[in-house]
Design an enzyme around this catalytic site. Structure first.
Site, PDB file in Angstrom:
ATOM      1  N   ASP A 183     -11.528  -4.258  -1.597  1.00 29.69           N
ATOM      2  CA  ASP A 183     -11.065  -3.801  -0.576  1.00 29.69           C
ATOM      3  C   ASP A 183     -10.574  -4.770   0.141  1.00 29.69           C
ATOM      4  O   ASP A 183     -11.332  -6.259   0.593  1.00 29.69           O
ATOM      5  CB  ASP A 183     -10.903  -2.273   0.434  1.00 29.69           C
ATOM      6  CG  ASP A 183     -10.661  -2.049   0.572  1.00 29.69           C
ATOM      7  OD1 ASP A 183      -9.804  -1.700   1.040  1.00 29.69           O
ATOM      8  OD2 ASP A 183     -11.819  -0.462   0.445  1.00 29.69           O
ATOM      9  N   ASP A 231       0.770  -1.305  -0.211  1.00 30.53           N
ATOM     10  CA  ASP A 231      -0.001   0.163   0.219  1.00 30.53           C
ATOM     11  C   ASP A 231       1.049   1.307  -0.133  1.00 30.53           C
ATOM     12  O   ASP A 231       1.000   2.271   0.802  1.00 30.53           O
ATOM     13  CB  ASP A 231      -0.622   0.513   1.137  1.00 30.53           C
ATOM     14  CG  ASP A 231      -2.414   0.153   1.125  1.00 30.53           C
ATOM     15  OD1 ASP A 231      -2.552   1.212  -0.379  1.00 30.53           O
ATOM     16  OD2 ASP A 231      -2.675   0.801   1.938  1.00 30.53           O
ATOM     17  N   LYS A 269      -8.127   2.875  -6.622  1.00 28.92           N
ATOM     18  CA  LYS A 269      -9.174   2.964  -5.731  1.00 28.92           C
ATOM     19  C   LYS A 269      -9.350   4.519  -5.056  1.00 28.92           C
ATOM     20  O   LYS A 269     -10.017   5.602  -5.446  1.00 28.92           O
ATOM     21  CB  LYS A 269      -8.358   2.239  -4.598  1.00 28.92           C
ATOM     22  CG  LYS A 269      -6.784   2.903  -3.405  1.00 28.92           C
ATOM     23  CD  LYS A 269      -6.358   2.163  -3.195  1.00 28.92           C
ATOM     24  CE  LYS A 269      -5.582   3.189  -1.922  1.00 28.92           C
ATOM     25  NZ  LYS A 269      -4.817   1.996  -1.164  1.00 28.92           N
ATOM     26  N   HIS A 270     -11.234   4.289  -4.129  1.00 29.77           N
ATOM     27  CA  HIS A 270     -11.454   2.969  -4.117  1.00 29.77           C
ATOM     28  C   HIS A 270     -12.946   3.112  -4.694  1.00 29.77           C
ATOM     29  O   HIS A 270     -14.009   3.674  -4.940  1.00 29.77           O
ATOM     30  CB  HIS A 270     -12.195   2.830  -2.362  1.00 29.77           C
ATOM     31  CG  HIS A 270     -10.852   3.080  -1.779  1.00 29.77           C
ATOM     32  ND1 HIS A 270     -10.369   4.448  -0.768  1.00 29.77           N
ATOM     33  CD2 HIS A 270      -9.950   2.425  -1.073  1.00 29.77           C
ATOM     34  CE1 HIS A 270      -8.908   3.729  -1.276  1.00 29.77           C
ATOM     35  NE2 HIS A 270      -9.356   2.838  -0.165  1.00 29.77           N
ATOM     36  N   HIS A 317     -13.855   0.674   7.414  1.00 31.69           N
ATOM     37  CA  HIS A 317     -12.709  -0.468   7.929  1.00 31.69           C
ATOM     38  C   HIS A 317     -13.595  -0.319   9.410  1.00 31.69           C
ATOM     39  O   HIS A 317     -13.922  -1.806  10.334  1.00 31.69           O
ATOM     40  CB  HIS A 317     -11.459  -0.126   8.802  1.00 31.69           C
ATOM     41  CG  HIS A 317     -10.402   0.714   7.982  1.00 31.69           C
ATOM     42  ND1 HIS A 317     -10.107   1.561   6.305  1.00 31.69           N
ATOM     43  CD2 HIS A 317      -9.303  -0.381   7.559  1.00 31.69           C
ATOM     44  CE1 HIS A 317      -9.449   1.157   6.317  1.00 31.69           C
ATOM     45  NE2 HIS A 317      -8.067   0.407   6.447  1.00 31.69           N
TER      46      HIS A 317
END
Length: 507
Positions: free
Chosen positions: A264, A79, A178-179, A191
């Site tokens: 993800d 990442d 992304k996303h 998250h």
């Protein structure tokens, strides 16, 4: 290497990118590679110390893959959203985050950041980057995207996102936009829970989709689909990562994306609050995902996820041709990037390929262009000389900035707070006649009540200013306080801030 060479188990294995744990090869990663034929490994921050160590780890992982029946090399992903140095502890270039890069609007500089990241990543054996973030962050309350985004202007986000993608891929690193369909205008962190995009389809297509459309036109190899609900696109409220309407209907058919669709992380609560990870994997594959990012806590969970997909195919819930579609795309990208046994060769580590001074100079140039004075902010010094000593109130993240000021002998006092809630009290503890400089901020917006309390304390100290290493939206709560915006805590941004405060040219 042809699709027909692979068994069902091997095709399903290729669809998994599984988290590795630790800085060295582990028995479970070796087992997953050798017995399940997984196609990818994801390296989180706990795996990444310095370039030589990362190269040693990726070499061992690839050796395990080369020793399997088919010998298909791995996608090894990370990442690296702000250069490899944003995750490694040392030894690689840490670029200013995208919001800081966007201040100059410099397409060539964005491309160069991509080039350097690609060259350093590949030198360490990382060949797949889950970057760039092309979400348009136009929501001040967004708790997660923030300065990872190039900002709130869709044209600028599209321009710079495309430049970074080309910088990566022109130099051999697989890029990921992304996303999708867009995580910028949300106020929930995926998250922790499922964000919802409450907008109509026309708005989503004209605004949120714009940077992804540009990324696809630029040839991006992968798109990461977020755990985000968009009822205008899928009335069921299903997370986009598990939605056939969004992945197959919109991303594939409407936008014409033929590359790799990556989920993800499947341990995120945006999906696990509603589904087990096993069910999420099955649903993602059925929806059209090619790579399942299995951010798992242990090897047994990874094995369970792979078995869940295999059992869904064997039980008739997923047709094998759906697996074939993904396996064919994966092989095509591996072929293009030299990641098939007939073209791949392990390379020795080259210490001269990472942390180069010329590359660090590019990062520092970007940092200097990012410096943004607001609310009447001016340098506190001329030619490095301050009119008087400065009392610094800061958080722990501003340590390099403090070191640079201290080295110039300009600090009369310094208070370090453990958390942002300690800032108002620390400011109030300074003498009202002193020159007080606050240095704070991070990747997430600060609490508004804390900022208001800081502003009240600073209003009583006319010789005060704020150097902000975080969200520009925080400045709205500090009206009247001279501020320097840096957008991020990267070391080069802290150096650029110190140069500005000291009245230096930065050259």
């Amino acid at each position: 290497m042809r699709l027909s060479d692979l068994s069902l188990e091997e095709k399903v294995g290729q669809m998994f990118a599984v988290s590795h744990r630790g800085t060295e090869m582990t028995d479970i990663s070796k087992r997953l590679i050798e017995t399940r034929g997984i196609g990818g490994i994801f390296l989180g921050t706990d795996c990444l110390e310095e370039p030589r160590q990362v190269h040693r780890l990726t070499t061992e992982l690839q050796r395990a893959a080369l020793g399997t029946r088919l010998g298909i090399p791995l996608f090894i992903s990370a990442d690296f959203v702000a250069g490899a140095g944003c995750k490694l502890r040392r030894g690689a270039v840490h670029f200013p985050k995208n919001r800081a890069l966007a201040v100059s609007g410099d397409e060539a500089l964005a491309y160069e950041s991509g080039r350097i990241t690609a060259e350093e990543s590949l030198a360490m054996g990382v060949n797949f980057n889950y970057s760039p973030v092309v979400d348009i962050n136009n929501n001040p309350d967004n708790p997660v995207i923030g300065t990872h985004s190039f900002g709130e202007d869709k044209e600028l986000v599209s321009l710079l996102g495309s430049a970074v993608i080309r910088g990566y891929q022109d130099h051999g690193l697989i890029a990921t936009a992304k996303h999708f369909p867009g995580h910028g205008d949300t106020h929930v962190d995926s998250h922790e829970d499922l964000p919802v995009l409450p907008f109509g389809r026309q708005r989503l297509e004209a605004f949120e989709f714009a940077p992804f459309r540009r990324a696809i036109e630029s040839g991006v190899e992968a798109v990461m689909v977020g755990h985000i609900a968009a009822p205008a696109l899928d009335p069921s409220g299903m997370p986009a990562s598990l939605s056939p309407a969004i992945i197959t209907g919109i991303l594939r058919r409407q936008l014409g994306f033929g590359g790799l669709v990556v989920t993800d992380g499947l341990s995120m609560k945006g999906v696990t609050n509603r589904f087990s990870m096993e069910e999420a994997c099955v649903r993602a594959v059925a929806a059209g995902a090619d790579i399942l990012l299995a951010t798992v806590p242990d090897g047994e969970t990874a094995l369970s996820l792979i078995d869940a997909v295999l059992n869904a195919v064997r039980g008739g819930d997923i047709e094998e041709r759906r697996i074939d579609e993904s396996a064919e795309r994966i092989l095509a990208v591996k072929r293009k990037y030299g990641l098939l046994p007939e073209t791949f060769a392990l390379r020795p580590f080259d210490p001269a390929a990472t942390g180069r001074e010329s590359d660090r100079a590019v990062s520092l140039a970007a940092a200097r262009k990012a410096v943004t004075p607001v609310h009447g902010m001016k340098p506190l010094a001329e030619d490095g000389r301050l009119p008087g000593a400065v009392t610094l109130v800061r958080d722990a993240q501003a340590a390099r900035f403090a070191d640079l000021l201290r080295s110039k002998g300009v600090l009369a006092g310094e208070t370090v707070v453990d958390a942002e809630t300690g800032l108002p009290g620390a400011i109030a503890g300074t003498d009202v006649s002193e020159t007080v400089l606050v240095a704070a901020g991070g990747s997430k917006p600060m609490r508004k009540d804390v900022l208001r309390a800081c502003r009240e304390a600073l209003a009583q100290r006319p010789k005060s200013a704020w150097v902000h290493f975080g969200s520009p939206y925080d400045a709205d709560a500090l009206q009247g306080v001279p501020m320097l915006l840096l957008y991020d805590t990267a070391a080069d941004l802290q150096q650029a801030a110190a140069e500005y405060i000291l009245g230096q040219s930065g050259t």
